[in-house]
Enzyme design. Sequence first.
Site, mmCIF file in Angstrom:
data_model
loop_
_atom_site.group_PDB
_atom_site.id
_atom_site.type_symbol
_atom_site.label_atom_id
_atom_site.label_comp_id
_atom_site.label_asym_id
_atom_site.label_seq_id
_atom_site.Cartn_x
_atom_site.Cartn_y
_atom_site.Cartn_z
ATOM 1 N N SER A 65 -1.109 48.107 56.413
ATOM 2 C CA SER A 65 -1.686 48.487 57.708
ATOM 3 C C SER A 65 -3.202 48.403 57.662
ATOM 4 O O SER A 65 -3.803 48.311 56.589
ATOM 5 C CB SER A 65 -1.289 49.925 58.037
ATOM 6 O OG SER A 65 -1.900 50.797 57.104
ATOM 7 N N LYS A 66 -3.757 48.455 58.850
ATOM 8 C CA LYS A 66 -5.209 48.431 58.954
ATOM 9 C C LYS A 66 -5.786 49.601 58.153
ATOM 10 O O LYS A 66 -6.755 49.459 57.427
ATOM 11 C CB LYS A 66 -5.590 48.560 60.432
ATOM 12 C CG LYS A 66 -7.070 48.513 60.668
ATOM 13 C CD LYS A 66 -7.401 48.675 62.129
ATOM 14 C CE LYS A 66 -8.908 48.633 62.329
ATOM 15 N NZ LYS A 66 -9.310 49.044 63.667
ATOM 16 N N ARG A 67 -5.122 50.755 58.306
ATOM 17 C CA ARG A 67 -5.624 51.954 57.627
ATOM 18 C C ARG A 67 -5.620 51.790 56.113
ATOM 19 O O ARG A 67 -6.499 52.299 55.420
ATOM 20 C CB ARG A 67 -4.797 53.169 58.039
ATOM 21 C CG ARG A 67 -5.633 54.419 57.950
ATOM 22 C CD ARG A 67 -4.932 55.689 58.384
ATOM 23 N NE ARG A 67 -4.257 55.574 59.669
ATOM 24 C CZ ARG A 67 -3.171 56.277 59.978
ATOM 25 N NH1 ARG A 67 -2.638 57.091 59.092
ATOM 26 N NH2 ARG A 67 -2.611 56.160 61.164
ATOM 27 N N SER A 68 -4.629 51.079 55.599
ATOM 28 C CA SER A 68 -4.621 50.915 54.136
ATOM 29 C C SER A 68 -5.372 49.640 53.707
ATOM 30 O O SER A 68 -5.159 49.117 52.628
ATOM 31 C CB SER A 68 -3.190 50.946 53.591
ATOM 32 O OG SER A 68 -2.451 49.876 54.128
ATOM 33 N N GLY A 69 -6.236 49.173 54.598
ATOM 34 C CA GLY A 69 -7.175 48.115 54.198
ATOM 35 C C GLY A 69 -6.739 46.686 54.467
ATOM 36 O O GLY A 69 -7.358 45.752 53.950
#
Length: 491
Positions: free
Chosen positions: A253-257
């Site tokens: 995901s975006k959150r995990s880079g």
Amino acid sequence: MQNTVRTRYAPSPTGYMHIGNAKAALNEYLTAKSQGGAFLLRIEDTDQKREIAGAVDVIYKTLEILGIKHDEGPDIGGGCGPYVQSERNAKGIYIDAALELVQKGKAYYCFCSRERLETLVREGTQDAVSYDRHCLGLPERDIDERIAAGEPYVIRQIIPEGKTTFTDEIFGAITVNNSELDDQVLIKSDGFPTYNFANVVDDNAMMITHVVRGTEYLSSTPKYNLLYEAFDWKIPKYIHVPMILNEEGKKYSKRSGAPSIEDMVNEGYLPEAIINFIALLGWSPADNREFFTLKELEEHFSISGLSKSPSVVDMRKLQWMNAEYFKRMDFERFYAMSAPIIENALSGAKLSFDTHKLAQAVQSRVTFLNEVPEMLDFLPALPNYDITLYENKKQKTDVSIALSALEKSIQALTGIPAAGWQNDRLYAALQNLAAENGLKNSQILWPVRIALSGKLSTPVGATELLELLGKDESLVRITTGIESLRKGNAS
Ligand code: GLU
């Protein structure tokens, strides 16, 4: 027409599309195309609180980069746009569908305030998901008056008693007790449909036959089924595909880079390598083949190759694939991409180089084009280097072997006329030299390559470098090598 496969990619615009999102689009696209069907694009933007400016353009641009084209949609002048749920909402499509259910006795108005719902949860009489049907059975006149007075309301579906079973093409039959399901909201108090409701109304309106989406939607699928049943609509085939994980095993995901596809392309990943790579995430072709163009995927894809377990995005594999795509690329195309970079890297050099030859030299070695300047940095001028570079156990050379190899080479090379200064001839000359002196080829070629480049790794071997640099420059560089080795040896 009736049996035609129809799929859709239905993103909620987040302003960002990474490998996982592109994979969702590709799954839908290939499911349709492998069966001669149609692929649609539908923007699910009913959550107005989450609206992000420019997000639809990101989806458009990314699909275009990847070559994934949708087949139909509203006319936007000169082409077909995607279906956009906020536009469809403005036409009253979802409210009309909800009212149809109210009329059929399968949905109802609910005027409960947020405060009341929160109190229910706080007092523990209800859990967070199930509504107590307080407004079910309100007299019609009451409802009309409250609506006329402008009181906010939602429309909820009546979840019938019993069980719901649905069949997923990957996970088989799944059954849930309806008592676990909430009287779900169909139309929110802002007049917009909920995500679940609009999704079903549109899948039906667009005659979608196969719904391919992530397993995170498995738990909502009974609710979708109950909607189809309430309307008496045909249920599509469900294909829930496992999650995509990053290398740490977390959801990609975006959150995990996770980088966006646009950024990846700007960094030098080739769109066709990205497509090939994501196609193989969670999907195995029948013959374990590894390389596919999008067109070839359209022929070879089949739902039965989809995996039941999550797949991991291995960036090293993607990098390897990118390098492979450069290697296999038609030279004309590689030349067009690399020539400006090569010319820029060598601008200002006193010597002139053959860009064509340099492009050929680097084609089989690049993972990204931005590595090219570093690969060629020794060409304009010989860098300072340490004579320890001449030492190499594997090639059986050390500084004294290197010195004698260079001394012998310079003699042999001086005798070759500039007009005959070509790789084949140079190679033959150095090979003879090695044989005459009882040396291995590498004991000549390694020192010559170091002397010409001052580097351990170069895009081509010693004799190709001789050809690229030309006779005069080559002899100057070898002489420099001899001098530094002599100095080094003396000290
Ligand atoms: N809008 C949903 C998403 O972005 C689509 C889910 C589906 O394909 O039904 O994940």
